[in-house]
Design a protein around this motif. Sequence first.
Motif, PDB file in Angstrom:
ATOM      1  N   GLU A 193      13.568  27.213  46.985  1.00  0.00           N
ATOM      2  CA  GLU A 193      12.899  28.499  47.188  1.00  0.00           C
ATOM      3  C   GLU A 193      13.889  29.636  47.426  1.00  0.00           C
ATOM      4  O   GLU A 193      13.742  30.733  46.876  1.00  0.00           O
ATOM      5  N   SER A 194      14.926  29.393  48.196  1.00  0.00           N
ATOM      6  CA  SER A 194      15.904  30.444  48.476  1.00  0.00           C
ATOM      7  C   SER A 194      16.654  30.839  47.201  1.00  0.00           C
ATOM      8  O   SER A 194      16.959  32.018  46.990  1.00  0.00           O
TER       9      SER A 194
ATOM     10  N   GLN B 230      15.420  30.676  44.144  1.00  0.00           N
ATOM     11  CA  GLN B 230      14.480  31.416  43.307  1.00  0.00           C
ATOM     12  C   GLN B 230      14.394  32.876  43.740  1.00  0.00           C
ATOM     13  O   GLN B 230      14.390  33.781  42.890  1.00  0.00           O
ATOM     14  N   LYS B 231      14.352  33.119  45.045  1.00  0.00           N
ATOM     15  CA  LYS B 231      14.292  34.498  45.540  1.00  0.00           C
ATOM     16  C   LYS B 231      15.589  35.245  45.221  1.00  0.00           C
ATOM     17  O   LYS B 231      15.569  36.405  44.820  1.00  0.00           O
TER      18      LYS B 231
ATOM     19  N   SER C  93      15.786  36.039  41.476  1.00  0.00           N
ATOM     20  CA  SER C  93      14.832  37.024  40.963  1.00  0.00           C
ATOM     21  C   SER C  93      15.407  38.435  40.937  1.00  0.00           C
ATOM     22  O   SER C  93      14.979  39.276  40.138  1.00  0.00           O
TER      23      SER C  93
END
Length: 532
Positions: free
Chosen positions: A110-111, A113-114, A117
Amino acid sequence: MKVKTVPSILTLFALCLPLMAQHDPGRDAVRLLAKGNAEIALNKAMKPPKKMSSPIDEAELEFIKVMAACQQGNAAEAFTHAQVAVEKGLPIGRLMAGPRDLFKPLHAHESFQKWLSKRQPAMLHGPLLGSVTDESASFWVRTWEESEVRVKVRPVEPVKGEPAEIVADARTSAERDFTAVIRVEGLDADRGYRYEVTVDGAATGKSHDFRTFPRAQKPSSFGIAFGGGAGYTPQFERMWTTIAKRGPLALLLLGDNVYIDDPEHLLTNDYCYYRRQSQPEWRELTASTSVAAIYDDHDFGINDCAPGPKVDEPAWKRPVWETFTHNWNNLSYGGGGAQPGCWHDFMIGQVHFIMLDCRFYRDLKGGSMLGPVQKAWLFERLKASPGVFKVLVSSVPWSPGVKPGSKDTWDGFAAEREEIFSFIEKQKLDGVLLMAADRHRSDYRRIPRPKGYDLYEVMSSRLTNVHTHDLARDAKGSEFIMGYNEKCSFGLLEFDTTADDPQVSYTIVNIDDEEVGKSSLKLSELRFETAE
């Protein structure tokens, strides 16, 4: 005598090193990762043997740590190394391109992906220009996901009343490793164009210029660059900028275009291709220069490989070939899926380039380098060739004696070489010029032919390699004319078919853009005598 003990992975790694003329700590580490040896791979990357051709740079070392952490399932650690790698200059597209299967833990984090982005480029690799003709051009790209890609092409110097731009579309596919080739038709011969690429409607950066080829079978003058031996060496990647300064109409890459030496593991193949395709110097050159490529042993199999005549034996042959087709932009690839290969041909003005596959069907027992299908194609293309000059492009040298005692050059297939040369003489084909790579140097040689004109060979295969081969001045069976091996270099061929006696000039240019050798050859020196 049979060895009774089984060597350790470390011993096997050490034994493999002398067989690879172009050592590469990143690639060598990935070869071990591909076998599931993350800890050993990381140790080798951090402390490579002293006899390495090129040290690993800090960003690449962090990338290897990302790969090792992913293999061990530690996504958080992989993300930490990924951030450091980018801070140290790693193109972020490297983390997206993959290898994707290995990077699944990172991509799912998740980290990451952020973080991604806010930095995600629309296009990972390319555009790579290729398959240019006198009326068309193709553009190769790789994207993060399956995407719609559009190319807009317009004349650099527009003429009133003509269309403002030509637009073509394609879609990248996971089946082709998220690549696509966009073909643009309806261009004018020998004209400058500017193009832009969008991915799913988003701009991908600055525009690029290129030039279409002169009208096929019409007199013209132009220059092309060629060479092989392009192992990844950070200190020599500036070679691509040196070539770009010369503004060649095309770049012919003759094998060992990347050093893989691991055909059984596509992980290593992907790593080597993605690393080169992410290099800014490479991308700048290939966005504006039409590239045509064939492979040789180090980017197809292993050192001096002769894998035999069968299409699917060994089993790695077809997957390696498919990977090759996903990473280049040729007009065609051998006989396609039914008869895989990298052979193809194309015209630039009145010059016919015939690119050969010297590895896929190489058969020492059968005495053939080309295999029956490719050889029949070669004879057909030669016989029907409209070229004033006909350039026979091989990944290994034609000239006898340039690698004494080795069967890896055409010396190992002397009967087939003589068959080709005799065919040229029987058909009285004027204007044949030989081109090759493999030997880590640039040189120019003459092959005496008592029943026809002497054949001349231009060779160059030290684009970025550190490792160097001697000039073989005293080789038996061929005559040394000029050569150079002090620094990295490439070959520059300049054709002029507008003259009463068309000619080709061969210049050896080193990595510092210095001309270190030059010689010219007239068509009249490559003609059969005609009865008066």
